[in-house]
Design a protein around this motif. Structure first.
Motif, mmCIF file in Angstrom:
data_model
loop_
_atom_site.group_PDB
_atom_site.id
_atom_site.type_symbol
_atom_site.label_atom_id
_atom_site.label_comp_id
_atom_site.label_asym_id
_atom_site.label_seq_id
_atom_site.Cartn_x
_atom_site.Cartn_y
_atom_site.Cartn_z
ATOM 1 N N PHE A 39 0.833 -1.206 0.000
ATOM 2 C CA PHE A 39 0.000 0.000 0.000
ATOM 3 C C PHE A 39 0.867 1.254 0.000
ATOM 4 C CE2 PHE A 39 -2.857 2.946 2.574
ATOM 5 C CZ PHE A 39 -3.602 3.346 1.468
ATOM 6 N N LEU A 40 1.935 1.241 0.797
ATOM 7 C CA LEU A 40 2.852 2.377 0.846
ATOM 8 C C LEU A 40 3.519 2.574 -0.514
ATOM 9 C CD1 LEU A 40 4.071 4.530 2.699
ATOM 10 C CD2 LEU A 40 5.785 2.846 3.400
ATOM 11 N N SER A 41 3.880 1.486 -1.178
ATOM 12 C CA SER A 41 4.480 1.567 -2.511
ATOM 13 C C SER A 41 3.501 2.189 -3.505
ATOM 14 C CB SER A 41 4.880 0.169 -2.986
ATOM 15 O OG SER A 41 5.383 0.198 -4.308
ATOM 16 N N HIS A 42 2.246 1.798 -3.387
ATOM 17 C CA HIS A 42 1.207 2.371 -4.260
ATOM 18 C C HIS A 42 1.095 3.884 -4.056
ATOM 19 C CE1 HIS A 42 -2.730 3.196 -6.041
ATOM 20 N NE2 HIS A 42 -3.118 3.680 -4.883
ATOM 21 N N LEU A 43 1.139 4.319 -2.805
ATOM 22 C CA LEU A 43 1.025 5.749 -2.513
ATOM 23 C C LEU A 43 2.249 6.519 -3.008
ATOM 24 C CD1 LEU A 43 -0.478 5.571 1.092
ATOM 25 C CD2 LEU A 43 -1.682 6.169 -1.030
ATOM 26 N N LEU A 44 3.431 5.926 -2.850
ATOM 27 C CA LEU A 44 4.639 6.583 -3.342
ATOM 28 C C LEU A 44 4.591 6.738 -4.858
ATOM 29 C CD1 LEU A 44 7.262 4.788 -1.084
ATOM 30 C CD2 LEU A 44 6.829 7.257 -1.120
ATOM 31 N N ALA A 45 4.080 5.719 -5.540
ATOM 32 C CA ALA A 45 3.948 5.800 -6.999
ATOM 33 C C ALA A 45 2.900 6.846 -7.384
ATOM 34 C CB ALA A 45 3.576 4.439 -7.568
ATOM 35 N N LYS A 46 1.802 6.851 -6.658
ATOM 36 C CA LYS A 46 0.709 7.805 -6.937
ATOM 37 C C LYS A 46 1.177 9.241 -6.806
ATOM 38 C CE LYS A 46 -3.785 9.238 -4.938
ATOM 39 N NZ LYS A 46 -4.582 9.314 -6.177
ATOM 40 N N TYR A 47 2.038 9.495 -5.814
ATOM 41 C CA TYR A 47 2.501 10.857 -5.560
ATOM 42 C C TYR A 47 3.940 11.074 -6.024
ATOM 43 C CZ TYR A 47 -1.779 11.005 -2.841
ATOM 44 O OH TYR A 47 -3.102 10.932 -2.454
ATOM 45 N N ASN A 48 4.340 10.312 -7.035
ATOM 46 C CA ASN A 48 5.631 10.531 -7.707
ATOM 47 C C ASN A 48 6.827 10.545 -6.756
ATOM 48 O OD1 ASN A 48 4.429 10.856 -10.362
ATOM 49 N ND2 ASN A 48 3.716 12.857 -9.662
ATOM 50 N N GLY A 49 6.799 9.657 -5.769
ATOM 51 C CA GLY A 49 7.929 9.520 -4.859
ATOM 52 C C GLY A 49 8.005 10.550 -3.758
ATOM 53 N N ASN A 50 7.022 11.423 -3.649
ATOM 54 C CA ASN A 50 7.014 12.432 -2.579
ATOM 55 C C ASN A 50 6.605 11.762 -1.262
ATOM 56 O OD1 ASN A 50 7.339 15.406 -3.739
ATOM 57 N ND2 ASN A 50 6.233 14.208 -5.266
ATOM 58 N N GLU A 51 7.566 11.550 -0.388
ATOM 59 C CA GLU A 51 7.320 10.796 0.836
ATOM 60 C C GLU A 51 6.335 11.490 1.767
ATOM 61 O OE1 GLU A 51 11.028 9.875 2.686
ATOM 62 O OE2 GLU A 51 11.493 8.272 1.261
ATOM 63 N N GLY A 52 6.442 12.806 1.879
ATOM 64 C CA GLY A 52 5.527 13.523 2.760
ATOM 65 C C GLY A 52 4.078 13.319 2.352
ATOM 66 N N MET A 53 3.802 13.430 1.061
ATOM 67 C CA MET A 53 2.447 13.234 0.562
ATOM 68 C C MET A 53 1.979 11.805 0.771
ATOM 69 S SD MET A 53 2.450 15.452 -2.998
ATOM 70 C CE MET A 53 0.701 15.129 -3.284
ATOM 71 N N ALA A 54 2.869 10.842 0.505
ATOM 72 C CA ALA A 54 2.510 9.429 0.673
ATOM 73 C C ALA A 54 2.180 9.126 2.133
ATOM 74 C CB ALA A 54 3.647 8.533 0.186
ATOM 75 N N LEU A 55 2.963 9.681 3.048
ATOM 76 C CA LEU A 55 2.719 9.445 4.468
ATOM 77 C C LEU A 55 1.433 10.120 4.932
ATOM 78 C CD1 LEU A 55 6.369 9.846 5.806
ATOM 79 C CD2 LEU A 55 5.055 7.718 5.640
ATOM 80 N N ALA A 56 1.168 11.301 4.406
ATOM 81 C CA ALA A 56 -0.087 11.982 4.740
ATOM 82 C C ALA A 56 -1.270 11.136 4.296
ATOM 83 C CB ALA A 56 -0.135 13.354 4.082
ATOM 84 N N ALA A 57 -1.164 10.546 3.111
ATOM 85 C CA ALA A 57 -2.241 9.707 2.586
ATOM 86 C C ALA A 57 -2.358 8.405 3.363
ATOM 87 C CB ALA A 57 -1.993 9.411 1.106
ATOM 88 N N TYR A 58 -1.234 7.863 3.817
ATOM 89 C CA TYR A 58 -1.258 6.627 4.600
ATOM 90 C C TYR A 58 -2.007 6.855 5.912
ATOM 91 C CZ TYR A 58 0.462 2.092 6.298
ATOM 92 O OH TYR A 58 0.547 0.786 6.743
ATOM 93 N N ASN A 59 -1.817 8.027 6.483
ATOM 94 C CA ASN A 59 -2.429 8.334 7.773
ATOM 95 C C ASN A 59 -3.850 8.863 7.651
ATOM 96 O OD1 ASN A 59 -2.803 10.735 10.034
ATOM 97 N ND2 ASN A 59 -1.889 8.879 10.876
ATOM 98 N N ALA A 60 -4.069 9.790 6.719
ATOM 99 C CA ALA A 60 -5.359 10.478 6.624
ATOM 100 C C ALA A 60 -6.228 10.004 5.470
ATOM 101 C CB ALA A 60 -5.129 11.981 6.511
#
Length: 229
Positions: free
Chosen positions: A162-183
């Motif tokens: 799931f985290l890999s999916h979010l990183l791909a969705k947000y072009n490797g931007n970790e802050g955005m991926a983590l925000a999406a993982y949490n919220a």
């Protein structure tokens, strides 16, 4: 103007660290105010290289211009001492390495998320019903084939996927991926942002829990990066 990714990443960490500290202390002022405008000034220098160059000419003894100022401010804030201490091996090392290799997510980031989500407790359950090491909601886990969310192997594999999916969705931007993982991705998408740089300007629109979560995970990642895993 393209900002060097490594510098932008450290600026994001610093801003999130400031905000996280303020929130935990019950202070509602911004991180820029706390640092006396230093963060804002450095960001302006990065966006205006000609001005930055002029400033460096005025202070030839300074270390690497804006990057040097950033390192100095991080050191002054205690960031390095808090987040670069040697880390201990985890109890789920083989599962983390397996998932990291399969999904292409740094093992240090996987460890940081597990640490922040459950403190490495495979039986953890949140008030919202998230379960296991990476605090998977049932729907998310099922989407990755999880039959037992409390099984460390299944949980880590699904959470990393799931985290890999979010990183791909947000072009490797970790802050955005983590925000999406949490919220949740929907809340992040509503911000109308494209990268971590833009995330900084809209952090106040995210829940305080999410603001703190991003800074915490990025700090923990730096900790686990000292581990050779």
């Amino acid at each position: 103007m393209n900002i060097e990714p490594s510098v932008m990443k450290e600026l994001l960490k610093l801003e999130l660290l400031n905000k996280s500290t303020l929130l935990s202390n019950g202070n509602t002022s911004t991180g820029n105010e706390t640092s006396g405008g230093t963060f804002s000034g450095m960001l302006q220098q990065l966006m205006n290289p000609s001005a930055a160059a002029a400033n460096e000419d005025d202070a030839p003894s300074s270390k690497s211009g804006v990057k040097g100022q950033l390192d100095a401010l991080l050191a002054k804030s205690g960031y390095w001492s808090q987040n670069t201490a040697a880390s201990k091996p985890t109890d789920f090392e083989s599962y983390i390495q397996q998932a990291s290799g399969r999904f292409g997510v740094p093992s240090s980031l996987v460890k940081a998320v597990i640490h922040a989500e459950s403190a490495f407790n495979p039986q953890a359950v949140s008030r919202a019903g998230a379960k296991g090491l990476m605090q998977l909601m049932d729907e998310t886990g099922q989407g990755y084939g999880v039959t037992d969310p409390f099984d460390p192997l299944q949980n880590i594999s699904a959470g990393t996927g799931f985290l890999s999916h979010l990183l791909a969705k947000y072009n490797g931007n970790e802050g955005m991926a983590l925000a999406a993982y949490n919220a949740g991705p929907g809340r992040v998408d509503k911000l109308g942002i494209a990268n971590d740089n833009e995330l900084m300007s809209k952090l106040h629109l995210l829940p305080q829990e999410t603001q703190q979560y991003i800074g915490k995970v990025l700090g923990l990642k730096s900790n686990y990066q000292s581990d050779l895993s």
